[in-house]
Design an enzyme around this catalytic site. Structure first.
Site, mmCIF file in Angstrom:
data_model
loop_
_atom_site.group_PDB
_atom_site.id
_atom_site.type_symbol
_atom_site.label_atom_id
_atom_site.label_comp_id
_atom_site.label_asym_id
_atom_site.label_seq_id
_atom_site.Cartn_x
_atom_site.Cartn_y
_atom_site.Cartn_z
ATOM 1 N N ASP A 73 18.710 34.007 -18.603
ATOM 2 C CA ASP A 73 18.337 35.156 -17.774
ATOM 3 C C ASP A 73 19.258 35.226 -16.549
ATOM 4 O O ASP A 73 20.030 34.295 -16.277
ATOM 5 C CB ASP A 73 16.866 34.990 -17.345
ATOM 6 C CG ASP A 73 16.335 36.239 -16.667
ATOM 7 O OD1 ASP A 73 16.877 37.332 -16.908
ATOM 8 O OD2 ASP A 73 15.363 36.117 -15.883
ATOM 9 N N GLU A 84 23.935 38.266 -15.025
ATOM 10 C CA GLU A 84 24.910 39.380 -14.811
ATOM 11 C C GLU A 84 26.089 38.951 -13.949
ATOM 12 O O GLU A 84 27.172 39.518 -14.179
ATOM 13 C CB GLU A 84 24.191 40.577 -14.190
ATOM 14 C CG GLU A 84 23.157 41.206 -15.108
ATOM 15 C CD GLU A 84 21.919 40.340 -15.337
ATOM 16 O OE1 GLU A 84 21.515 39.633 -14.395
ATOM 17 O OE2 GLU A 84 21.381 40.349 -16.451
ATOM 18 N N ASP A 134 14.280 44.130 -17.937
ATOM 19 C CA ASP A 134 12.989 44.431 -17.308
ATOM 20 C C ASP A 134 12.599 45.895 -17.498
ATOM 21 O O ASP A 134 12.743 46.714 -16.584
ATOM 22 C CB ASP A 134 13.062 44.086 -15.815
ATOM 23 C CG ASP A 134 13.308 42.601 -15.612
ATOM 24 O OD1 ASP A 134 13.074 41.819 -16.558
ATOM 25 O OD2 ASP A 134 13.752 42.226 -14.507
#
Ligand code: GLC
Length: 793
Positions: A398, A401, A472
């Site tokens: 997770d 980015e 999300d």
């Protein structure tokens, strides 16, 4: 329009490629020097061209996405006054000299793809843009995880991996960048892959009627053009170039339950036990950030999980695998092993002056491994030893980015980029993929079994290492339907293994929304429910009895479909054909495919047509493409090439089966660890076509299949001859199913098919008919019109 043969100077800061000066052809590469730049052209195979533009003489090409290939070295380039030309069996390539621009035609002379003949490729400051002719009927599909409609015409997009919490149905960019799209016009199709990891922009006729374009903010203009007979062949070529999804662990295709966060250990066990008590199948439970000590990766919170190995073991005893969230930020804390090691071994990202980059995320101030450094990847991979020893089999990557509070990761952080040092500008988009790669390669080695790796961020080629989930999302109807489009688009873009947070991450779902979403989720490649912290409980039993019954039915259906699904994944590993297949793959030039009403429809594998619909709708229009269709719920036959109004109460997701389909199924199990018994149920839906299905089976979790330990058999249904037959099996493993039961749909009892040459007769007193026992120990089951599968409350 200007026709100048020299460089087209738009302004002081703008120039195009200019015109041809000279060329040479060496070892398969044509290099052309223009007034402004160098163009290198390779013909990779009969239908793919690699086109690379550099401002200075080209040096060796490096790519994280493109696998090594051998280009065609024997190609003949012909030069005349105005152009350079080459041909393959599939395409004719012409590079016009003044100004230099490319066009590709099919063998009938129709233009498939062509640079804008004036703008060609233009520099505007450091940004380089390739402009292409926009055809009047042209549509654009793909580009990976992008919001908006299926047809991207009229829109522009940016690729810049972003932590997009709370994104809306048209937020751009999201977490994953895949600079690959497919263009469709005049019954022709082509694909473009832009091989540059810096921020890139795509314009598909947005705010203009003249061109489509792609641009990069830094680095080279480097792209591959694929031509092909159809969309499937473009996907096949793109995935041959950038890699394919590996065979997933079979358990990772079961149902997966997640929540931010289940803790302590007793709650986790209780969740698993509830699934078992209620006989709702489950294969994976996720532990979100609270399992760690102060959010420090590679640790456990010893208060919440005093004996992690025992907890993971107890789950495994129930047939439930544990997956842990893994974040890239390493807490700056003296004495913390990962921090000390990363520091001493120099694995963390730095600023140009040699000081460590520090950014805040869940644990507070963190350093970040440079996943573009082979050494750091190796170290990261080995760091999973503790978790692997504890029995953990899934690793959920997770925040890669990378996400940092403030959302402004500095541009001047330096990256190794596998020996081609550069900064965030080139590296941000590749960071997540290299983290997933390090996780995959490391855990694969440590486990010697197929790990589950799931990632939020990625780039072209991510499919080689990890499944992707769409981050999300929000619990509302639009997001549910957007999620379907995101998965279909990821599938068009090489990522066969992908999923959404089923039920919606952010916000509370109504019972009906949750229920509908869970039914759609059963027909997605990766089936995981997830919920944000502070939201109400969201397990299959949390929304009332009716919801629970429906959800249980669909999860069970998912498990029944496992032989079909697993074989479909096997196909994805071989051809790149996705599991969720947008109708644009097969019905590419039918306007109904793209209409707002039907653009969310997709095939789940070869046989099922799914028409996702809002939970508020009790009926919906469904586009049934040409052919014949069976309503999955009651076997009623429908004509194709038309739109039908279909009932869609919550228990009845619109699902149709293509006439002629072959769908192998099994009995319901509670998890991968439970035996599905000895019978494979082969459902045949009567049609008048010849169809075949490659059934694939192996141990589901090791790499023994790579050494030939699998069972593979082609099942053929010839609707014209009314015959079912089985091909010769291959692989060294016997099938775990000793009995094949053929379930017939739509057949008349006085016109039953032959099976491997044997005539079957219908016995009205029995549901079950036996094959000639001496030949097979197999059975035949004749499914009456009103199938048992109709959901009963
Ligand atoms: C991010 C993830 C989400 C996770 C949360 C806490 O928002 O996208 O899935 O639950 O972080 O770790």
């Amino acid at each position: 329009m200007l026709t100048s043969s020299t460089t087209f100077l738009f302004s002081q800061n703008e120039k195009n490629l200019g015109s041809y000066k000279k060329h040479n052809f060496n070892n398969g590469t044509l290099t052309i020097q223009t007034d402004q730049a160098f163009v290198s052209v390779e013909i990779i195979n009969e239908s793919c061209v690699h086109y690379r533009i550099t401002e200075t003489a080209p040096t060796a090409d490096f790519s994280y996405s493109v696998l090594p290939y051998n280009s065609n070295k024997n190609i003949q380039w012909e030069a005349d006054k105005s152009s350079l030309k080459a041909s393959t069996s599939e395409i004719d390539i012409r590079i016009s000299k003044m100004p230099l621009h490319l066009s590709i035609r099919d063998k009938k002379g129709k233009i498939i793809f062509e640079n804008d003949s004036t703008f060609t490729t233009t520099w505007s400051g450091p940004e380089i843009t390739t402009y292409n002719r926009l055809f009047p009927d042209e549509r654009f599909i793909g580009l990976g995880e992008k919001t908006g409609g299926l047809d991207r015409r009229g829109n522009g997009y940016t690729n810049w991996n972003t932590d997009a919490f709370g994104y809306t149905p048209d937020t751009d960019p999201l977490y994953v960048s895949i600079p690959f799209y497919i263009g469709l016009h005049d019954s022709l199709c082509y694909g473009v892959y832009l091989d540059n990891t810096s921020k890139s922009h795509f314009n598909f006729g947005a705010s203009n009627t003249r061109f489509s374009s792609f641009s990069v903010e830094s680095g080279e203009m480097d792209y591959y053009i694929f031509s092909g007979k159809n969309v499937a062949s473009i996907i096949e070529q793109y995935t041959a170039l950038t890699g394919r999804t590996p065979m997933p662990a079979q358990w990772s295709l079961g149902f997966q339950q997640c929540r931010w966060s289940y803790y302590p250990d007793t709650e986790v066990l209780q969740i698993a036990e509830t699934f078992r008590q209620k006989q709702i199948p489950l294969d994976v439970l996720y532990l979100d950030i609270h399992y760690m000590d102060a959010y420090k990766v590679f640790t456990w919170d010893k208060n919440k999980f005093p004996n992690p190995k025992a907890t993971v073991g107890a789950l495994k005893d129930m047939g439930v695998r544990t997956t842990l969230i893994i974040d890239p930020g390493i807490k700056v804390e003296k004495g913390y092993k990962a921090f000390e090691e990363g520091l001493s071994k120099n694995h963390f990202l730095k600023y140009p002056d040699g000081t460590w980059y520090e950014g805040s995320v869940w644990p507070g101030l963190c350093h970040f491994p440079d996943f573009t450094s082979p050494k750091a990847r190796e170290w990261w991979g080995q760091s999973f030893q503790g978790y692997v020893n504890d029995g953990v089999m899934g690793f959920w990557n997770d925040m890669n980015e990378p996400a940092t509070w403030g959302q402004r990761f500095p541009s001047n952080v330096e990256f190794n980029y596998d020996g081609h040092p550069t900064t965030t500008i080139q590296s941000r988009n590749i960071f997540g993929m290299q983290m997933a790669r390090a996780t995959y390669e490391g855990t694969k080695k440590l486990m010697n079994k197929r790990p589950l790796v799931l990632t939020r961020a990625g780039f072209s080629g991510i499919q080689r290492y990890s499944a992707v989930w769409t981050g999300d999302n929000t619990a509302n109807e639009d997001h549910m339907l957007l999620g379907v489009r995101l998965l279909n688009s990821l599938g068009l873009s090489g990522v066969a293994n992908c999923g959404v947070d089923v039920g919606g991450f952010n916000g509370d779902a109504s019972a009906s929304l949750y229920t509908r979403w869970m039914t759609i989720g059963a027909f997605s490649p990766f089936y995981r429910a997830h919920k944000m912290i502070n939201m109400k409980e969201s397990e299959p039993w949390s929304y009332g009895e009716e919801s629970e019954a429906i959800v249980k039915y669909y999860i069970q259906l998912r498990y029944k479909m496992m032989p079909y699904l697993y074989s479909t994944f096997y196909e994805a590993t071989k051809t790149g054909m996705p599991v969720n297949r947008s109708l644009a793959i097969e019905h590419s030039y039918d306007w109904r495919t793209y209409s707002g009403a039907y653009q969310n429809q997709y095939y789940f594998g070869e046989a099922f047509l799914i028409a996702p619909v809002a939970s508020t709708q009790n009926a919906t229009k469904v586009f049934l493409p040409a052919g014949e269709w069976y309503d999955f719920h009651n076997d009623v036959k429908h004509k194709g090439d038309q739109v039908e109004m279909v009932e869609s109460p919550l228990y009845r997701l619109p699902i149709f089966v293509k006439a002629g389909s072959i769908v192998p199924m099994q009995r319901v199990v509670q998890s991968f660890d439970e035996s599905a018994g000895d019978t494979l149920f082969i459902h045949i839906y009567k049609g008048d076509v010849v169809n075949s299905f490659v059934y694939f089976e192996d141990d589901g979790e090791s790499y023994a299949f790579e050494k030939g330990e699998y069972f593979q058999q082609e099942i053929i249904y010839d609707g014209k001859k009314n015959e079912i037959s089985f091909g010769k099996s291959s692989g060294s493993r016997p099938s775990k199913f000793k009995v094949k039961t053929i379930v017939l749909h739509g057949f008349e009892k006085d016109n039953l098919p032959k099976v491997d040459g044997n005539i079957l007769t219908f016995n009205p007193t029995m549901d079950t008919m036996l094959f000639p026992a001496a030949l097979y120990s197999n059975e035949l089951y004749y499914a009456p019109k009103e199938e048992v599968r109709v959901f009963k409350n």
